[in-house]
Write a protein that holds these residues in place. Structure first.
Motif, PDB file in Angstrom:
ATOM      1  N   LYS A 106       0.852  -1.204   0.000  1.00 57.61           N
ATOM      2  CA  LYS A 106       0.000   0.000   0.000  1.00 57.61           C
ATOM      3  C   LYS A 106       0.885   1.251   0.000  1.00 57.61           C
ATOM      4  O   LYS A 106       0.497   2.284  -0.549  1.00 57.61           O
ATOM      5  N   ALA A 121      -7.029   9.175  -1.165  1.00 60.01           N
ATOM      6  CA  ALA A 121      -7.217   9.762   0.168  1.00 60.01           C
ATOM      7  C   ALA A 121      -5.882  10.291   0.703  1.00 60.01           C
ATOM      8  O   ALA A 121      -4.829   9.703   0.448  1.00 60.01           O
ATOM      9  N   VAL A 144      -8.822   5.567   8.414  1.00 59.89           N
ATOM     10  CA  VAL A 144      -8.647   4.196   7.928  1.00 59.89           C
ATOM     11  C   VAL A 144      -7.204   3.771   8.152  1.00 59.89           C
ATOM     12  O   VAL A 144      -6.274   4.514   7.823  1.00 59.89           O
ATOM     13  N   LYS A 146      -4.351   0.864   7.325  1.00 61.39           N
ATOM     14  CA  LYS A 146      -4.085  -0.212   6.361  1.00 61.39           C
ATOM     15  C   LYS A 146      -2.705  -0.807   6.569  1.00 61.39           C
ATOM     16  O   LYS A 146      -1.717  -0.067   6.613  1.00 61.39           O
ATOM     17  N   THR A 156      -7.244  -3.992   6.372  1.00 59.57           N
ATOM     18  CA  THR A 156      -7.747  -2.612   6.367  1.00 59.57           C
ATOM     19  C   THR A 156      -8.881  -2.477   7.362  1.00 59.57           C
ATOM     20  O   THR A 156      -9.734  -3.360   7.442  1.00 59.57           O
ATOM     21  N   VAL A 158     -11.695   0.553   8.851  1.00 61.92           N
ATOM     22  CA  VAL A 158     -12.228   1.902   9.023  1.00 61.92           C
ATOM     23  C   VAL A 158     -12.507   2.054  10.518  1.00 61.92           C
ATOM     24  O   VAL A 158     -13.254   1.266  11.090  1.00 61.92           O
ATOM     25  N   GLU A 188      -5.047   6.742   6.768  1.00 56.97           N
ATOM     26  CA  GLU A 188      -5.555   7.702   5.782  1.00 56.97           C
ATOM     27  C   GLU A 188      -6.943   8.240   6.102  1.00 56.97           C
ATOM     28  O   GLU A 188      -7.685   7.686   6.916  1.00 56.97           O
ATOM     29  N   GLU A 189      -7.231   9.293   5.414  1.00 53.98           N
ATOM     30  CA  GLU A 189      -8.512   9.982   5.487  1.00 53.98           C
ATOM     31  C   GLU A 189      -9.631   9.016   5.069  1.00 53.98           C
ATOM     32  O   GLU A 189      -9.459   8.245   4.128  1.00 53.98           O
ATOM     33  N   CYS A 190     -10.757   9.088   5.769  1.00 57.15           N
ATOM     34  CA  CYS A 190     -11.898   8.241   5.421  1.00 57.15           C
ATOM     35  C   CYS A 190     -12.750   8.964   4.380  1.00 57.15           C
ATOM     36  O   CYS A 190     -13.205  10.079   4.596  1.00 57.15           O
ATOM     37  N   LEU A 191     -12.924   8.334   3.233  1.00 55.60           N
ATOM     38  CA  LEU A 191     -13.692   8.961   2.152  1.00 55.60           C
ATOM     39  C   LEU A 191     -15.107   8.386   2.131  1.00 55.60           C
ATOM     40  O   LEU A 191     -15.319   7.244   2.550  1.00 55.60           O
ATOM     41  N   GLU A 195     -18.655   2.850  -3.906  1.00 55.24           N
ATOM     42  CA  GLU A 195     -17.415   2.174  -4.333  1.00 55.24           C
ATOM     43  C   GLU A 195     -17.671   1.397  -5.619  1.00 55.24           C
ATOM     44  O   GLU A 195     -18.685   0.721  -5.741  1.00 55.24           O
ATOM     45  N   LYS A 217     -19.386  -6.720  -0.249  1.00 57.32           N
ATOM     46  CA  LYS A 217     -18.422  -7.365   0.642  1.00 57.32           C
ATOM     47  C   LYS A 217     -19.037  -7.901   1.931  1.00 57.32           C
ATOM     48  O   LYS A 217     -18.525  -8.842   2.517  1.00 57.32           O
ATOM     49  N   LEU A 285      -9.066   3.852  -3.829  1.00 57.23           N
ATOM     50  CA  LEU A 285      -8.983   3.265  -2.484  1.00 57.23           C
ATOM     51  C   LEU A 285      -7.814   2.302  -2.417  1.00 57.23           C
ATOM     52  O   LEU A 285      -7.142   2.180  -1.415  1.00 57.23           O
ATOM     53  N   GLU A 286      -7.630   1.577  -3.494  1.00 60.57           N
ATOM     54  CA  GLU A 286      -6.563   0.575  -3.554  1.00 60.57           C
ATOM     55  C   GLU A 286      -6.386   0.159  -5.000  1.00 60.57           C
ATOM     56  O   GLU A 286      -7.275   0.364  -5.828  1.00 60.57           O
TER      57      GLU A 286
HETATM   58  P1  AMP Z   1      -8.617  -1.947   0.807  1.00 59.11           P
HETATM   59  O1  AMP Z   1      -7.944  -2.944   1.699  1.00 59.11           O
HETATM   60  O2  AMP Z   1      -7.840  -0.729   0.544  1.00 59.11           O
HETATM   61  O3  AMP Z   1      -9.203  -2.607  -0.390  1.00 59.11           O
HETATM   62  O4  AMP Z   1      -9.924  -1.491   1.585  1.00 59.11           O
HETATM   63  C1  AMP Z   1     -10.966  -2.392   1.932  1.00 59.11           C
HETATM   64  C2  AMP Z   1     -12.235  -1.626   2.100  1.00 59.11           C
HETATM   65  O5  AMP Z   1     -12.075  -0.647   3.123  1.00 59.11           O
HETATM   66  C3  AMP Z   1     -12.639  -0.829   0.876  1.00 59.11           C
HETATM   67  O6  AMP Z   1     -13.368  -1.614  -0.023  1.00 59.11           O
HETATM   68  C4  AMP Z   1     -13.472   0.283   1.500  1.00 59.11           C
HETATM   69  O7  AMP Z   1     -14.777  -0.171   1.765  1.00 59.11           O
HETATM   70  C5  AMP Z   1     -12.781   0.534   2.797  1.00 59.11           C
HETATM   71  N1  AMP Z   1     -11.814   1.654   2.649  1.00 59.11           N
HETATM   72  C6  AMP Z   1     -10.514   1.579   2.321  1.00 59.11           C
HETATM   73  N2  AMP Z   1      -9.934   2.796   2.277  1.00 59.11           N
HETATM   74  C7  AMP Z   1     -10.894   3.681   2.596  1.00 59.11           C
HETATM   75  C8  AMP Z   1     -10.945   5.092   2.703  1.00 59.11           C
HETATM   76  N3  AMP Z   1      -9.863   5.852   2.527  1.00 59.11           N
HETATM   77  N4  AMP Z   1     -12.121   5.653   3.025  1.00 59.11           N
HETATM   78  C9  AMP Z   1     -13.229   4.916   3.241  1.00 59.11           C
HETATM   79  N5  AMP Z   1     -13.253   3.577   3.137  1.00 59.11           N
HETATM   80  C10 AMP Z   1     -12.110   2.942   2.819  1.00 59.11           C
END
Ligand code: AMP
Ligand code: GLY
Length: 365
Positions: A106, A121, A144, A146, A156, A158, A188-191, A195, A217, A285-286
């Motif tokens: 990440k 974010a 968030v 990670k 990850t 939230v 990181e900032e929560c957005l 999705e 999910k 987000l990723e």
């Molecule tokens: P990731 O491991 O980055 O795929 O994140 C898994 C899930 O966490 C994503 O599908 C989002 O639902 C949530 N998520 C990750 N990053 C953020 C973010 N910056 N803001 C809000 N939700 C997030």
């Protein structure tokens, strides 16, 4: 034209769906799956080699004169299957070990996005637990956390408040529940926003976009219950119009592909940014370095183009001449899971009644 022998690496519904789509190509002679599943058995031959047994897979591919290898999951890609196979003169679809860092780290992905102004974010990186803990005391919530490395989708969280954040941070950096994958973290900032999953196939220069899709999910209806590997997915997404697709391609996909090339790790294969549609526009987000599961299942139901011909043009660096054509309408995938999933559950259960499905618009992967 010579008919080809194909090896699909993986064992999920995603690999079954890819195999199902490939099997419709007039260019296919035989498809092997390593290790495959009881669905892929009906399309070709399952080989008892695990996805991370890279040397064994290469030996098999050499011995069986495989013409093209397609990799489903991220693990072998991040371990460097593409570099290893290419050295052996094998043709394989997927990014190299270094390019796979876009999913495997990440921190790598975040730094790349900052450097090349790809919307994501706001974030901080921590390699020291005490500094991260200190940061959690003075920042605002939700946020968030990670883990840097691969954690099978569980790295990850939230966090709505400081207590939740401290607990998760401890699990990652002190208790090391994901080993070295959680030693470094991104906070990181929560957005907020919808999705979506946006997959493209690229040869490192040009790319073709699949239809936008959305996966679900949480285990239960109405977004309730624990997170899972995905309970279903559908495509296309009605609120993602042509203009938004163009914007995603221009602001996210194109700059990412050229950024990776500039960093000396030109990207070939499937690039899949997970996006959130914020009020200020789409943000990443990723990144994933592979097809989504279960998003691939509805996408393969809708794809009209010959997937094998597309893969071959990628290998030749001629994607530009190709088009991804999709059928009209929509497809939806519903995952049936054994009782207890995503916790512990009984394995080896038998699925009855598949022979009763006669409608060609329905496939069981
Ligand atoms: P990731 O491991 O980055 O795929 O994140 C898994 C899930 O966490 C994503 O599908 C989002 O639902 C949530 N998520 C990750 N990053 C953020 C973010 N910056 N803001 C809000 N939700 C997030
Ligand atoms: N469906 C989410 C993923 O494949 O990562």
């Amino acid at each position: 034209m010579k008919k080809l022998r194909i090896l699909v690496v993986g064992q999920g519904g995603r690999e079954h769906a890819l195999g199902w789509q490939l099997s419709q190509s007039p260019l296919v002679k035989k498809i092997f799956f390593a290790p495959g599943n009881s669905g892929t058995e009906n399309l070709g031959e399952n080989i008892n080699i695990k996805v991370d047994e890279i040397e064994k897979l290469a030996d098999f591919a050499k011995k069986e004169k495989i013409d093209l290898i397609i990799v489903g999951p991220e693990l072998p890609l991040v371990l460097g299957i593409v570099d290893f196979f290419q050295k052996k003169g094998l043709k394989i679809i997927g990014p190299t070990k270094k390019a796979s860092l876009i999913e495997g780290s990440k921190i790598f992905a975040k730094k790349l996005m900052s450097k090349y102004n790809i919307p994501t974010a706001k974030y901080e990186i921590f390699t020291n637990f005490h500094l991260a803990e200190k940061y959690l005391k003075k920042t605002t919530y939700p946020l968030v956390i990670k883990a840097d490395g691969l954690c099978q989708g569980k790295g990850t969280k939230v966090c709505d408040n400081q207590k939740e954040a401290e607990e998760f941070l401890k699990k990652l950096m002190v208790k090391k529940i994901f080993g070295s994958a959680g030693e470094k973290v991104v906070i990181e900032e929560c957005l907020t926003g919808q999705e979506i999953s946006f997959m493209v196939i690229t040869d490192g220069k040009d790319f073709l976009s699949f239809l936008p899709s959305q996966d679900h999910k949480r285990l239960l209806d109405n977004n309730q219950g624990p997170n899972t590997g995905g309970m279903g997915a559908y495509a296309p997404v009605p609120f993602v119009n042509k203009n938004l697709i163009k914007r995603i391609e221009k602001e996210i996909v194109s700059p990412t592909i050229s950024a990776l090339a500039k960093e000396g790790c030109s990207y070939q294969g499937i690039l899949y940014p997970g996006l959130i549609l914020t009020k200020k526009g789409p943000k990443v987000l990723e990144f994933n370095c592979r097809f989504g599961d279960p998003e691939t299942q509805p996408l393969m139901m809708l794809l009209q183009s010959d997937l094998l011909a597309i893969f071959l043009s990628l290998i030749e660096g001629k994607l530009k001449k190709k088009k991804l054509v999709f059928k009209k309408g929509a497809a939806v995938c519903v995952v049936l899971a054994a009782k207890g999933y995503p916790g512990n559950y009984e394995k080896g259960g038998i699925i009855y009644g598949l022979d009763k499905i006669k409608n060609k618009d329905i496939q069981v992967f």
